[in-house]
Design an enzyme around this catalytic site. Sequence first.
Site, PDB file in Angstrom:
ATOM      1  N   CYS A  24       0.807  -1.239   0.000  1.00 11.89           N
ATOM      2  CA  CYS A  24       0.000   0.000   0.000  1.00 11.89           C
ATOM      3  C   CYS A  24       0.833   1.280   0.000  1.00 11.89           C
ATOM      4  O   CYS A  24       0.591   2.166  -0.824  1.00 11.89           O
ATOM      5  CB  CYS A  24      -0.969   0.033   1.171  1.00 11.89           C
ATOM      6  SG  CYS A  24      -1.474  -1.539   1.837  1.00 11.89           S
ATOM      7  N   GLN A  71       2.401 -11.567  -3.220  1.00  8.49           N
ATOM      8  CA  GLN A  71       0.981 -11.283  -3.096  1.00  8.49           C
ATOM      9  C   GLN A  71       0.470 -10.583  -4.351  1.00  8.49           C
ATOM     10  O   GLN A  71       1.141  -9.696  -4.868  1.00  8.49           O
ATOM     11  CB  GLN A  71       0.781 -10.366  -1.898  1.00  8.49           C
ATOM     12  CG  GLN A  71      -0.457 -10.677  -1.121  1.00  8.49           C
ATOM     13  CD  GLN A  71      -0.590  -9.792   0.106  1.00  8.49           C
ATOM     14  OE1 GLN A  71       0.020  -8.744   0.210  1.00  8.49           O
ATOM     15  NE2 GLN A  71      -1.418 -10.226   1.024  1.00  8.49           N
ATOM     16  N   HIS A  75      -4.454  -1.870  -5.606  1.00  6.46           N
ATOM     17  CA  HIS A  75      -5.168  -0.757  -4.985  1.00  6.46           C
ATOM     18  C   HIS A  75      -5.878   0.050  -6.055  1.00  6.46           C
ATOM     19  O   HIS A  75      -5.339   0.253  -7.131  1.00  6.46           O
ATOM     20  CB  HIS A  75      -4.193   0.128  -4.207  1.00  6.46           C
ATOM     21  CG  HIS A  75      -3.536  -0.595  -3.079  1.00  6.46           C
ATOM     22  ND1 HIS A  75      -2.312  -1.213  -3.226  1.00  6.46           N
ATOM     23  CD2 HIS A  75      -3.968  -0.859  -1.825  1.00  6.46           C
ATOM     24  CE1 HIS A  75      -2.005  -1.819  -2.073  1.00  6.46           C
ATOM     25  NE2 HIS A  75      -2.989  -1.622  -1.216  1.00  6.46           N
TER      26      HIS A  75
END
Length: 324
Positions: A24, A71, A75
């Site tokens: 993020c 992963q 976003h």
Amino acid sequence: VSFAEHMFRVDDGELQAAMKPVSCPGHLQLARRMALSHRDLPLRMSELGLVHRNEAKGSMHGLFRLRQFTQDDGHVLCSSDQVEGEVARFCASLSRLYGAFGFDRVRAAFSSRPEKRLGDDRLWDKAEQALMEAAKGAGLECSLSPGEGAFYGPKLEFILDDRAGRSWQCGTIQLDFFLPERFGVTYADRDGSRRAPVMLHRAILGSLERFIGILLEHSRGRLPPWLAPEQVSVLPVGPEQSADAERILEVLRQEGLRVDVHPGDQTLSARVRQAHQSSVPFALVVGEREVQEGSVVLREGKRQRSIRLEHAVEELRQRCAEPL
Ligand code: ZN
């Protein structure tokens, strides 16, 4: 914040650094440099991000829990009226992707506002409603986990049921009204004012390593044809059919299929059995009569049928095609 205690840190007195536990902040830093306008929204970013978390030694478990993993982290930065459309879009691609791996049963769990939270209730009402509507719109069976949302927003979690009846939480999408502002990310709205976008955190597979573990358990090693390392075994009955088997191999390879010829010293039935035990989804048997007729015997598990070669090629091409 909750990842802070699980980060690998380096501190030599001058330099303080850490291995990244999530993607993020990196995505927000990219967005900040882009000087966004409302025309850039929704802005979708994703990466197969390598992340590190210092999990307790006793909790390591095969591929299911590792300290380093990859992963499918993404976003979306958008305006608040784009949230529902983005969630619906995500739910649709998630169902398609899970289906391709043979997971037909996907459940969703909806987590609403926790007691300790940021922001006012009007914002939460809107966020929860948008997530809920989108889940329904995508035709998902949705259970409720009241109070289980993150402190920054509600979330949907997606649970797969494997053949052994175990449940695995893989995908997630979370609404976040706060992180963009904290990282100084804004966009120029139509009236020229600067606003902070809404952020959606999303992952479909989660940890790729863990997903591979779940997939192997679910399929018991019999991967769907499009994923099988060897999709077709070509089995000549005897040495007289070797040249024909090689010719069929070439035809199938030109169609992009992963194929091998197994001439071998063993009997035909032993080779058929071995192909099945090696989880190769299809076998083509080529004997004297088949060569004369321009046909093959197509075997799939215990079923078998005689079929014209060109029809077999077309069928295999379709059934081994990537579904996405
Ligand atoms: Zn995130």
